[in-house]
Structure formats: C-alpha cells, structure tokens
Design a protein around this motif. Structure first.
Motif, PDB file in Angstrom:
ATOM      1  N   ASN A  63      -0.618   2.312  16.656  1.00 26.62           N
ATOM      2  CA  ASN A  63      -0.880   2.319  15.208  1.00 26.62           C
ATOM      3  C   ASN A  63      -0.840   0.866  14.693  1.00 26.62           C
ATOM      4  O   ASN A  63      -1.737   0.411  13.964  1.00 26.62           O
ATOM      5  CB  ASN A  63       0.192   3.181  14.527  1.00 26.62           C
ATOM      6  CG  ASN A  63       0.078   3.269  13.019  1.00 26.62           C
ATOM      7  OD1 ASN A  63       0.999   3.755  12.360  1.00 26.62           O
ATOM      8  ND2 ASN A  63      -1.020   2.831  12.442  1.00 26.62           N
ATOM      9  N   HIS A 119      -4.009  -1.955  13.115  1.00 27.88           N
ATOM     10  CA  HIS A 119      -4.059  -2.832  11.930  1.00 27.88           C
ATOM     11  C   HIS A 119      -4.627  -4.206  12.336  1.00 27.88           C
ATOM     12  O   HIS A 119      -5.427  -4.804  11.622  1.00 27.88           O
ATOM     13  CB  HIS A 119      -2.659  -3.055  11.334  1.00 27.88           C
ATOM     14  CG  HIS A 119      -1.887  -1.803  11.043  1.00 27.88           C
ATOM     15  ND1 HIS A 119      -2.483  -0.628  10.678  1.00 27.88           N
ATOM     16  CD2 HIS A 119      -0.534  -1.557  11.051  1.00 27.88           C
ATOM     17  CE1 HIS A 119      -1.539   0.294  10.482  1.00 27.88           C
ATOM     18  NE2 HIS A 119      -0.356  -0.243  10.706  1.00 27.88           N
ATOM     19  N   HIS A 178      -9.241   2.991   9.802  1.00 29.62           N
ATOM     20  CA  HIS A 178      -8.220   3.492   8.875  1.00 29.62           C
ATOM     21  C   HIS A 178      -8.755   4.624   7.997  1.00 29.62           C
ATOM     22  O   HIS A 178      -8.029   5.558   7.675  1.00 29.62           O
ATOM     23  CB  HIS A 178      -7.631   2.337   8.055  1.00 29.62           C
ATOM     24  CG  HIS A 178      -6.619   1.547   8.835  1.00 29.62           C
ATOM     25  ND1 HIS A 178      -6.983   0.681   9.837  1.00 29.62           N
ATOM     26  CD2 HIS A 178      -5.263   1.518   8.786  1.00 29.62           C
ATOM     27  CE1 HIS A 178      -5.887   0.155  10.379  1.00 29.62           C
ATOM     28  NE2 HIS A 178      -4.828   0.640   9.754  1.00 29.62           N
ATOM     29  N   ILE A 211       0.848  -1.204   0.000  1.00 30.70           N
ATOM     30  CA  ILE A 211       0.000   0.000   0.000  1.00 30.70           C
ATOM     31  C   ILE A 211       0.877   1.245   0.000  1.00 30.70           C
ATOM     32  O   ILE A 211       1.838   1.334   0.775  1.00 30.70           O
ATOM     33  CB  ILE A 211      -0.895   0.047   1.263  1.00 30.70           C
ATOM     34  CG1 ILE A 211      -1.644  -1.264   1.466  1.00 30.70           C
ATOM     35  CG2 ILE A 211      -1.862   1.221   1.199  1.00 30.70           C
ATOM     36  CD1 ILE A 211      -2.298  -1.385   2.844  1.00 30.70           C
ATOM     37  N   LEU A 248      -2.215  -5.811   7.980  1.00 34.46           N
ATOM     38  CA  LEU A 248      -2.626  -4.636   7.193  1.00 34.46           C
ATOM     39  C   LEU A 248      -2.436  -4.887   5.697  1.00 34.46           C
ATOM     40  O   LEU A 248      -3.284  -4.513   4.881  1.00 34.46           O
ATOM     41  CB  LEU A 248      -1.791  -3.426   7.639  1.00 34.46           C
ATOM     42  CG  LEU A 248      -1.829  -2.167   6.771  1.00 34.46           C
ATOM     43  CD1 LEU A 248      -3.202  -1.514   6.804  1.00 34.46           C
ATOM     44  CD2 LEU A 248      -0.771  -1.162   7.237  1.00 34.46           C
ATOM     45  N   LYS A 255      -5.230  12.988   0.403  1.00 35.11           N
ATOM     46  CA  LYS A 255      -4.411  11.771   0.499  1.00 35.11           C
ATOM     47  C   LYS A 255      -5.125  10.642  -0.218  1.00 35.11           C
ATOM     48  O   LYS A 255      -6.298  10.366   0.050  1.00 35.11           O
ATOM     49  CB  LYS A 255      -4.176  11.416   1.962  1.00 35.11           C
ATOM     50  CG  LYS A 255      -3.175  10.294   2.130  1.00 35.11           C
ATOM     51  CD  LYS A 255      -2.608  10.242   3.525  1.00 35.11           C
ATOM     52  CE  LYS A 255      -1.620   9.108   3.664  1.00 35.11           C
ATOM     53  NZ  LYS A 255      -0.991   9.078   4.983  1.00 35.11           N
ATOM     54  N   GLY A 293       0.342   5.415   0.331  1.00 33.46           N
ATOM     55  CA  GLY A 293      -0.510   6.594   0.492  1.00 33.46           C
ATOM     56  C   GLY A 293       0.298   7.814   0.075  1.00 33.46           C
ATOM     57  O   GLY A 293       1.460   7.936   0.457  1.00 33.46           O
ATOM     58  N   HIS A 336       0.339  11.029  12.081  1.00 30.54           N
ATOM     59  CA  HIS A 336      -0.203   9.710  11.741  1.00 30.54           C
ATOM     60  C   HIS A 336      -0.394   8.787  12.960  1.00 30.54           C
ATOM     61  O   HIS A 336      -1.516   8.357  13.255  1.00 30.54           O
ATOM     62  CB  HIS A 336       0.736   9.049  10.723  1.00 30.54           C
ATOM     63  CG  HIS A 336       0.351   7.670  10.355  1.00 30.54           C
ATOM     64  ND1 HIS A 336      -0.581   7.392   9.385  1.00 30.54           N
ATOM     65  CD2 HIS A 336       0.734   6.471  10.852  1.00 30.54           C
ATOM     66  CE1 HIS A 336      -0.744   6.090   9.287  1.00 30.54           C
ATOM     67  NE2 HIS A 336       0.057   5.508  10.170  1.00 30.54           N
ATOM     68  N   HIS A 376      -3.883   7.553  15.087  1.00 32.86           N
ATOM     69  CA  HIS A 376      -4.313   6.158  15.266  1.00 32.86           C
ATOM     70  C   HIS A 376      -4.497   5.848  16.750  1.00 32.86           C
ATOM     71  O   HIS A 376      -5.453   5.172  17.145  1.00 32.86           O
ATOM     72  CB  HIS A 376      -3.264   5.203  14.684  1.00 32.86           C
ATOM     73  CG  HIS A 376      -3.425   4.967  13.213  1.00 32.86           C
ATOM     74  ND1 HIS A 376      -4.180   3.934  12.706  1.00 32.86           N
ATOM     75  CD2 HIS A 376      -2.934   5.621  12.144  1.00 32.86           C
ATOM     76  CE1 HIS A 376      -4.139   3.967  11.386  1.00 32.86           C
ATOM     77  NE2 HIS A 376      -3.392   4.984  11.014  1.00 32.86           N
TER      78      HIS A 376
HETATM   79  O1  LIG Z   1      -0.774   6.302   4.302  1.00 34.19           O
HETATM   80  C1  LIG Z   1      -0.561   5.236   3.777  1.00 34.19           C
HETATM   81  O2  LIG Z   1       0.493   4.948   3.193  1.00 34.19           O
HETATM   82  C2  LIG Z   1      -1.626   4.188   3.875  1.00 34.19           C
HETATM   83  C3  LIG Z   1      -1.986   4.126   5.283  1.00 34.19           C
HETATM   84  C4  LIG Z   1      -2.392   2.798   5.672  1.00 34.19           C
HETATM   85  O3  LIG Z   1      -2.976   2.056   4.931  1.00 34.19           O
HETATM   86  C5  LIG Z   1      -2.050   2.371   7.007  1.00 34.19           C
HETATM   87  C6  LIG Z   1      -2.270   3.313   8.093  1.00 34.19           C
HETATM   88  O4  LIG Z   1      -3.085   4.224   7.991  1.00 34.19           O
HETATM   89  O5  LIG Z   1      -1.632   3.099   9.134  1.00 34.19           O
END
Ligand SMILES: O=C(O)CCC(=O)CC(=O)O
Ligand SMILES: NC(=O)c1ccc[n+]([C@@H]2O[C@H](COP(=O)([O-])OP(=O)(O)OC[C@H]3O[C@@H](n4cnc5c(N)ncnc54)[C@H](O)[C@@H]3O)[C@@H](O)[C@H]2O)c1
Length: 352
Positions: free
Chosen positions: A171, A175, A240, A128, A231, A137, A130, A254, A258
C-alpha cells in the motif's frame, strides 16, 4: 533541467525511533494538549489501555471502535465520546483506520491530533480524509486534517502480522509509484518516493523471514513515512481511484486491494510514464508491472481480487464507477482497458 516546481513541506512533527512511544506525553503537552481521547480499533484496545495508563491524568477516555474506511456513524459516536470526556485532543494508536477516525474528529472540531502509527499505510502524514456514508467513499483534503505530531516506534510494529505487514508495505509502495508520475511531482517528492520504494523493497522480505527483527521493522517504517509523505504532497491517479472504488463501494480490504492492484496499475501506466517510472522500474528488474508482481508473489502478498471476496459479476460496475470522475492519469482512462485490468487483477494474472 530541474523545475519549475512548487513544493509544500508537511508541517507535521515526526518523532522516530525505538522507544519513541515514551515521548508521547511530552509530544502531547508540547502542543498544548491536556486531555486526550485515546483511539484504537477493537484489536488494539489493550495497546490503547496501556497508553492511557502511561498518560495518567492526560488521558480523558478511550474509544476503541475505529473501523476501516471511516464510516460516518462511527465518527459520530466518537464525537459523542470526545465531548463527554471533555477532551481537547486525540491520540490515535494504530493504522489508517484509527488515524482516519482521529482525522474525522479533527475535521469536525479542529482537535489536536497526536498519532502513533503502527502500520505502513501512511495516513498519519497526509492532509487527506476518506469517509464512507451510504456505501459511498468520499475524500477531502484540508490543513486541519493533517495530524500535528507523528510518533513512529518500530517496537510497536514487531507484532504486526506478516500478512498485514506485506499488504500494508505494498500500500505504501503504491503511494510512491503514483507519486513518481504525478502531474505536480517535484524533485523532493520523487526523491522520497524512490528512497521509500528502496527501503520497503529491502525490508519486506526480511520481515517475512524474521518479523520480530527490529532492523527491517525500522527500515519499513522509515519507508512508509517517505511514501506517505509523497501521498500527502502530490496528486494520486488511476491506482488510488481504483482502490478507492473497490474499498468504498465493494467493501474490499484496503491494504490487500492496493497490493493486488499495484502491479496492474503500474503496467497500465508503464509506457505512458516510462521516464518518470524508470527509477522504480530499475529497482524491480526493468519491467515495473511484472517486477512488482513477482516481488509481491515472493513475499506472499495477495495477488487476486477474487481471493479478497470480489465477485466477477461486479467487475463491469467497478470499471464504470472507477471511470466516473477519473483522477488525472498519465495514460487516458480507456473503459475497455480498465475493464481488462480489473479482469487480470481479479484472476491474479501476471501483467506483462
Ligand atoms: O481513504 C482515505 O482516507 C484516502 C485514501 C488515500 O488517499 C490513500 C489510499 O488509498 O491509500
Ligand atoms: N487518508 C489517507 O491518507 C490514508 C492513507 C492510507 C490509508 N488510509 C485509510 O486507512 C485505512 C486502512 O488502514 P490500514 O491498512 O493501516 O489498516 P488498519 O488500520 O485497519 O489496520 C489493520 C488491522 O491491523 C491492526 N494493527 C495495526 N497495527 C498493528 C500492529 N502494529 N500490531 C498488531 N495489529 C495491528 C489494526 O488494529 C487492524 O485490526 C483505510 O480506511 C484507508 O482508506 C487513509
């Protein structure tokens, strides 16, 4: 009854253990890498320089401007550095911000990625990416995004500040909690989720008491690998989506976001996913939302969105954005309930 289910194992190679950073050159050349652009945040520049020195001629250059939420303009500058250095791979040393930059490069040019993961965010084992552009985002999944090799050396986490350790650990736990009720969960992802939660629940209080102790650091990194793998393996839901919205559109940090949201999102889904969440609820005293809140409070985690800089006046807009194109969730996304969740999280109230 078990199944039916589909399980796709991650293709990444994992090298785990104290001193495993010493195997970086071997890991890189083993995958055919010859010239690495070393990536880090400004904060971990010295660590990146030490790695470059150790790699000698295998290091083609350094780029130390990795930034949270992977802004596209930073990626474009890193691409220029990559091409100017004649690199054929990236070595990302750091947490999700640096790993995200390596993924963003690989997404554009299929670069080989070797990751030295130093937080508990779990990005290193997910396909993944982001990225943020114009205040939005967006997330993409794809096989070229998953790093080829991940090195977990707990020695490198001994200096991870306690506050980041705590938030980053929560965080990772998020997941696992969402993985337990994912629509596409399977016995392997659920086993990893429960074991990841157990490991982090054990390790984080010990890290708070003795941040330089290698045993809980190893346990936490092991737990974060498991939670990150969950995740990467199954779909995420309301939690999420909310954190994605709060991070991407309101620039909240971030891991801390979370940490604040997790007890509330768990409480929101507790009844609708009671069977799937039972192993997690059992770990936290029976009631997952309040149990996670008490655990977070006991290790000094942030508990309120207002303490992260969120304005109360923005909660309506956040609820509206989070309810737009919602991810699948075990409990339907009810606009009023979502707004109430955000209010509780903003105030730092203990969920029931
Ligand atoms: O921001 C990202 O790269 C994706 C975020 C994600 O899927 C996991 C998270 O929010 O901890
Ligand atoms: N795509 C995914 O699967 C995924 C998963 C999780 C997080 N993410 C992304 O990762 C980013 C957040 O990552 P994060 O929470 O790991 O934070 P981060 O990478 O921004 O790290 C936080 C700070 O801690 C420093 N740091 C990291 N490790 C350290 C160590 N061992 N010792 C001392 N300092 C250290 C970093 O240099 C940085 O300054 C966000 O952009 C998020 O969207 C992506």
């Amino acid at each position: 009854m078990v199944g039916p289910f589909r399980y796709t194992a991650s293709a990444a190679q994992v090298i785990f253990g104290s001193g495993s950073l010493n195997r970086l050159a071997e890991a890189m050349t083993g995958q055919g890498g010859k010239r690495a652009l070393i990536l880090s945040t400004p904060h971990q520049k010295a660590e990146a320089e030490r790695i470059a020195t150790a790699l000698g001629p295998l290091a083609a250059g350094l780029f130390h401007d990795a930034t949270m939420h992977t802004p596209v303009d930073v990626t474009e500058r890193a691409m220029t550095a990559y091409n100017a250095a004649g690199a054929d791979c990236v070595v990302a040393i750091g947490g999700g911000s640096t790993i995200g930059l390596g993924k963003a490069i690989a997404y554009r040019n299929d670069a080989l990625q070797i990751v030295v993961a130093t937080t508990y965010a779990g990005s290193e084992v997910t396909p993944i990416l982001g990225q943020t552009e114009n205040g939005q985002k967006t997330t993409v999944r794809g096989p070229g995004i998953l790093p080829e090799v991940v090195i977990y050396d707990p020695e490198l986490t001994l200096g991870l500040p306690i506050n980041i350790s705590v938030s980053s650990g929560l965080n990772a736990m998020a997941h696992a909690v969402e993985g337990l009720y994912a629509q596409d969960r399977n016995p392997i992802s659920s086993m990893m989720a429960v074991e990841g939660l157990r490991a982090l629940k054990q390790a984080l209080p010990q890290i708070v008491n003795a941040p330089g102790d290698i045993e809980p650091r190893s346990e936490a990194l092991y737990g974060s690998w498991l939670c990150g793998t969950v995740l990467g393996a199954v779909g995420m839901a309301l939690h999420h989506k909310l954190c994605h919205t709060l991070g991407g559109s309101f620039d909240l940090p971030h891991a801390e976001t979370h940490a604040v949201i997790l007890p509330h999102s768990a409480a929101y889904n507790a009844a609708a996913a009671a069977d799937a969440l039972k192993p997690a609820a059992d770990l936290f005293g029976g009631s997952l939302g309040s149990g996670l809140y008490d655990f977070a409070a006991s290790i000094g985690a942030p508990l309120a969105l207002r303490d992260l800089g969120m304005k109360e006046a923005d909660l309506d807009h956040a609820a509206e954005l989070a309810a737009r194109n919602p991810y699948w969730n075990p409990r339907p996304i009810e606009r009023e309930a979502l707004r109430a969740l955000l209010q509780s999280a903003w105030e730092g109230a203990r969920p029931r």
